[in-house]
Design a protein around this motif. Structure first.
Motif, PDB file in Angstrom:
ATOM      1  N   UNK B  71       7.803 -31.687 -23.372  1.00 55.16           N
ATOM      2  CA  UNK B  71       8.463 -32.249 -22.184  1.00 55.16           C
ATOM      3  C   UNK B  71       9.842 -32.830 -22.477  1.00 55.16           C
ATOM      4  N   UNK B  72      10.057 -33.264 -23.699  1.00 53.54           N
ATOM      5  CA  UNK B  72      11.350 -33.874 -24.060  1.00 53.54           C
ATOM      6  C   UNK B  72      11.803 -33.286 -25.394  1.00 53.54           C
ATOM      7  N   UNK B  73      12.137 -32.003 -25.420  1.00 59.31           N
ATOM      8  CA  UNK B  73      12.359 -31.345 -26.714  1.00 59.31           C
ATOM      9  C   UNK B  73      13.523 -31.920 -27.525  1.00 59.31           C
ATOM     10  N   UNK B  74      14.388 -32.697 -26.887  1.00 54.95           N
ATOM     11  CA  UNK B  74      15.535 -33.219 -27.631  1.00 54.95           C
ATOM     12  C   UNK B  74      15.283 -34.613 -28.213  1.00 54.95           C
ATOM     13  N   UNK B  75      14.116 -35.188 -27.933  1.00 57.02           N
ATOM     14  CA  UNK B  75      13.820 -36.513 -28.500  1.00 57.02           C
ATOM     15  C   UNK B  75      13.021 -36.333 -29.795  1.00 57.02           C
ATOM     16  N   UNK B  76      13.572 -36.782 -30.932  1.00 49.06           N
ATOM     17  CA  UNK B  76      12.826 -36.637 -32.192  1.00 49.06           C
ATOM     18  C   UNK B  76      11.710 -37.673 -32.307  1.00 49.06           C
ATOM     19  N   UNK B  77      10.670 -37.309 -33.044  1.00 50.03           N
ATOM     20  CA  UNK B  77       9.558 -38.239 -33.271  1.00 50.03           C
ATOM     21  C   UNK B  77       9.352 -38.428 -34.768  1.00 50.03           C
ATOM     22  N   UNK B  78       9.015 -39.653 -35.131  1.00 51.16           N
ATOM     23  CA  UNK B  78       8.649 -39.967 -36.523  1.00 51.16           C
ATOM     24  C   UNK B  78       7.264 -40.595 -36.497  1.00 51.16           C
ATOM     25  N   UNK B  79       6.404 -40.163 -37.413  1.00 52.35           N
ATOM     26  CA  UNK B  79       5.045 -40.705 -37.471  1.00 52.35           C
ATOM     27  C   UNK B  79       4.940 -41.792 -38.528  1.00 52.35           C
ATOM     28  N   UNK B 109      11.437 -47.571 -46.513  1.00 52.70           N
ATOM     29  CA  UNK B 109      11.872 -46.232 -46.087  1.00 52.70           C
ATOM     30  C   UNK B 109      12.208 -46.092 -44.601  1.00 52.70           C
ATOM     31  N   UNK B 110      11.710 -46.993 -43.752  1.00 52.28           N
ATOM     32  CA  UNK B 110      11.817 -46.766 -42.303  1.00 52.28           C
ATOM     33  C   UNK B 110      13.260 -46.674 -41.819  1.00 52.28           C
ATOM     34  N   UNK B 111      14.052 -47.652 -42.209  1.00 48.58           N
ATOM     35  CA  UNK B 111      15.427 -47.715 -41.707  1.00 48.58           C
ATOM     36  C   UNK B 111      16.193 -46.434 -42.027  1.00 48.58           C
ATOM     37  N   UNK B 112      16.101 -46.017 -43.290  1.00 48.65           N
ATOM     38  CA  UNK B 112      16.857 -44.844 -43.740  1.00 48.65           C
ATOM     39  C   UNK B 112      16.340 -43.560 -43.057  1.00 48.65           C
ATOM     40  N   UNK B 113      15.007 -43.463 -42.888  1.00 46.02           N
ATOM     41  CA  UNK B 113      14.434 -42.266 -42.247  1.00 46.02           C
ATOM     42  C   UNK B 113      14.896 -42.171 -40.795  1.00 46.02           C
ATOM     43  N   UNK B 114      14.857 -43.302 -40.078  1.00 42.61           N
ATOM     44  CA  UNK B 114      15.290 -43.300 -38.678  1.00 42.61           C
ATOM     45  C   UNK B 114      16.772 -42.929 -38.589  1.00 42.61           C
ATOM     46  N   UNK B 115      17.565 -43.502 -39.454  1.00 45.22           N
ATOM     47  CA  UNK B 115      19.013 -43.221 -39.421  1.00 45.22           C
ATOM     48  C   UNK B 115      19.286 -41.733 -39.665  1.00 45.22           C
ATOM     49  N   UNK B 116      18.566 -41.169 -40.635  1.00 43.77           N
ATOM     50  CA  UNK B 116      18.778 -39.759 -40.994  1.00 43.77           C
ATOM     51  C   UNK B 116      18.345 -38.843 -39.849  1.00 43.77           C
ATOM     52  N   UNK B 117      17.178 -39.124 -39.275  1.00 38.60           N
ATOM     53  CA  UNK B 117      16.674 -38.280 -38.180  1.00 38.60           C
ATOM     54  C   UNK B 117      17.597 -38.385 -36.964  1.00 38.60           C
ATOM     55  N   UNK B 118      18.075 -39.587 -36.685  1.00 39.55           N
ATOM     56  CA  UNK B 118      18.981 -39.754 -35.535  1.00 39.55           C
ATOM     57  C   UNK B 118      20.290 -38.993 -35.725  1.00 39.55           C
ATOM     58  N   UNK B 119      20.780 -38.966 -36.971  1.00 34.80           N
ATOM     59  CA  UNK B 119      22.046 -38.261 -37.235  1.00 34.80           C
ATOM     60  C   UNK B 119      21.893 -36.775 -36.914  1.00 34.80           C
ATOM     61  N   UNK B 120      20.786 -36.185 -37.383  1.00 38.75           N
ATOM     62  CA  UNK B 120      20.541 -34.757 -37.125  1.00 38.75           C
ATOM     63  C   UNK B 120      20.349 -34.530 -35.627  1.00 38.75           C
ATOM     64  N   UNK B 121      19.578 -35.418 -35.005  1.00 38.94           N
ATOM     65  CA  UNK B 121      19.261 -35.260 -33.583  1.00 38.94           C
ATOM     66  C   UNK B 121      20.503 -35.373 -32.705  1.00 38.94           C
ATOM     67  N   UNK B 122      21.391 -36.311 -33.053  1.00 38.54           N
ATOM     68  CA  UNK B 122      22.616 -36.488 -32.262  1.00 38.54           C
ATOM     69  C   UNK B 122      23.471 -35.220 -32.328  1.00 38.54           C
ATOM     70  N   UNK B 123      23.519 -34.627 -33.511  1.00 41.42           N
ATOM     71  CA  UNK B 123      24.297 -33.389 -33.673  1.00 41.42           C
ATOM     72  C   UNK B 123      23.690 -32.264 -32.831  1.00 41.42           C
ATOM     73  N   UNK B 124      22.354 -32.145 -32.878  1.00 38.52           N
ATOM     74  CA  UNK B 124      21.674 -31.092 -32.108  1.00 38.52           C
ATOM     75  C   UNK B 124      21.868 -31.311 -30.612  1.00 38.52           C
ATOM     76  N   UNK B 126      24.310 -32.895 -29.100  1.00 35.26           N
ATOM     77  CA  UNK B 126      25.695 -32.610 -28.709  1.00 35.26           C
ATOM     78  C   UNK B 126      25.906 -31.104 -28.582  1.00 35.26           C
ATOM     79  N   UNK B 127      25.321 -30.362 -29.535  1.00 35.84           N
ATOM     80  CA  UNK B 127      25.466 -28.911 -29.495  1.00 35.84           C
ATOM     81  C   UNK B 127      24.799 -28.355 -28.237  1.00 35.84           C
ATOM     82  N   UNK B 128      23.609 -28.874 -27.928  1.00 33.50           N
ATOM     83  CA  UNK B 128      22.898 -28.406 -26.735  1.00 33.50           C
ATOM     84  C   UNK B 128      23.694 -28.727 -25.475  1.00 33.50           C
ATOM     85  N   UNK B 129      24.258 -29.936 -25.424  1.00 35.54           N
ATOM     86  CA  UNK B 129      25.077 -30.315 -24.254  1.00 35.54           C
ATOM     87  C   UNK B 129      26.262 -29.367 -24.118  1.00 35.54           C
ATOM     88  N   UNK B 130      26.882 -29.055 -25.273  1.00 35.53           N
ATOM     89  CA  UNK B 130      28.023 -28.136 -25.247  1.00 35.53           C
ATOM     90  C   UNK B 130      27.595 -26.766 -24.724  1.00 35.53           C
TER      91      UNK B 130
END
Lengths: 124, 301
Positions: B71-79, B109-124, B126-130
């Motif tokens: 339903x929300x393919x652009x929202x990343x999830x971390x378990x 590990x949480x802070x760094x994992x969230x930051x890394x996943x968000x960086x990839x997700x933001x790029x994806x 932006x590309x999708x919006x474009x």
């Protein structure tokens, strides 16, 4: 009994149970299924009278697959057998219904119902 | 500031994860106590990322990952995983989760994992919006079923991501496109007649395979143009064959023709699009699908 990337075939009594694999909805593979459908037809000729086809893994399919099913149906019909389809997604039901193939093959919800439909002792 | 939805039935674990994320004010955090509650919150406010526990009542983390993926393919999830649930975490990643963090390693590990996943997700994102701002795109393809099949999948994904209608609407359109490409490939460019299927299908396919390597058939292309104006999606499919008259095809629903192989593809195309137009030599078909106002499962980006 037999598994390919397009279908899995098994015999239950004199009923061929054909489970279509997800690749069968792909256009390129659907072309191939037309060629490879001879194998299930061969089962019909030598070991089975009826056929039931499981669509569980297909969200949709094209007329190429319908034509392959039609080929299988001709083998079944030649043995005076019956064929039924089951586990169709809503769009799959629509494709069968729009093509009027539901006049030839009953659409069932489950394998049990499909087996019942082909084995029922009623005049066709 | 990126917003994180933290999902856990244990209030204490929720607060630990939230506290770690907000301690340097890099993220804002909202909370949900289980998967159902999380989906309700997603309806109201779409976060930038969902951080979820795996084992929860009502709807577990794995099910939540699947629903978010659909339903929300652009929202990343971390378990967040407890000891012994690594195998399920790997299964969740296979089903679309972006990453996982063992609960015992949250502090490190949480802070760094969230930051890394968000960086990839933001790029994806932006590309999708474009890509959503591409109003028209044209593909010129060799007469190749694998390429055509890949394009069907791509166009279906485009429709879903552009919130063009329900997922089923996109599948219906994909079915019509599949049929149109099939017509262009076999009957347009290769000029193979469906009548050959009336006996043995092998004759039809063997001729098609033979012609694929012979001029002029082997040099022919299929041109596909996709247009996405606000109200409609329009797909123009043109082959380089001599054209055919669609009016010559029999009605495949007529009991007399039911078991014959001609005309069924065109019937499905007509069923699944709102409008279908052939050019004057019948080697180009235009399929038009009106945008349905109701419901899209995918949210606008």
């Amino acid at each position: 009994m037999k598994t390919s990337e397009l279908y899995h075939a098994q015999l239950e009594g004199d009923v061929l149970i054909l489970t279509l694999q997800s690749q069968a909805q792909n256009m390129a593979e659907s072309a191939a299924i037309s060629e490879r459908q001879r194998l299930p037809s061969e089962y019909i000729r030598v070991a089975a009278t009826h056929a039931v086809v499981d669509f569980n893994q297909l969200s949709y399919f094209t007329s190429m697959l319908l034509e392959a099913l039609l080929q299988l149906w001709k083998s079944v019909e030649a043995r005076n057998g019956r064929m039924a389809l089951y586990n169709l997604a809503p769009i799959g039901r629509e494709i069968i219904s729009v093509s009027h193939f539901d006049r030839l093959w009953p659409i069932c919800d489950t394998r049990e119902q499909a087996l019942q439909a082909v084995l029922a002792d009623v005049p066709r | 500031m990126p917003k994180i939805l933290v999902v856990d039935d244990l209030l204490s674990d929720c607060r630990i994860a939230g506290g770690l994320l907000t301690q340097d004010k890099a993220f804002s955090v909202v909370y949900a106590s289980n998967g159902i509650d999380a989906l309700d919150q997603l309806e109201l406010h779409v976060p930038d990322l969902v951080l979820t526990d795996l084992q929860m009542p009502k709807m577990n983390g794995l099910e939540l990952v699947q629903r978010i993926r659909e339903d929300y393919p652009l929202i990343p999830t971390i378990l967040m995983t407890a000891k012994g649930s690594e195998a399920i975490a790997i299964q969740a990643i296979e089903q679309g989760a972006a990453s996982y963090v063992p609960k015992k390693r949250l502090a490190t590990d949480l802070h760094e994992t969230v930051r890394r996943v968000l960086a990839v997700s933001t790029e994806e994102r932006s590309y999708t919006r474009l890509m959503h701002r591409v109003a028209e795109t044209t593909f010129v393809l060799e007469n190749d079923l694998t390429l055509l099949s890949t394009l069907v999948g791509q166009l279906r994904q485009d429709l879903e991501q552009r919130s063009f209608g329900t997922r089923n609407e996109a599948i219906r359109m994909a079915t019509a496109l599949d049929e149109a490409f099939h017509n262009a490939f076999y009957h347009g460019n290769l000029e193979v007649d469906s009548v050959l299927k009336e006996g043995n299908h092998d004759t039809f396919h063997e001729l098609a395979i033979k012609l694929l390597s012979e001029p002029p058939y082997c040099d022919r292309r299929i041109t596909v143009t996709a247009r996405y104006p606000p109200a409609d999606a329009t797909f123009i499919i043109r082959d380089e064959g001599p054209g055919f008259n669609p009016d010559d095809l029999p009605d495949p629903t007529d009991p007399e023709y039911l078991e014959r192989p001609s005309g069924r593809g065109l019937l499905l195309m007509r069923t699944f699009v709102d409008q279908i137009v052939f050019n004057n030599v019948d080697n180009e078909v235009t399929l038009i699908k009106h945008k349905h106002q109701e419901i899209s499962q995918n949210k606008e980006v």
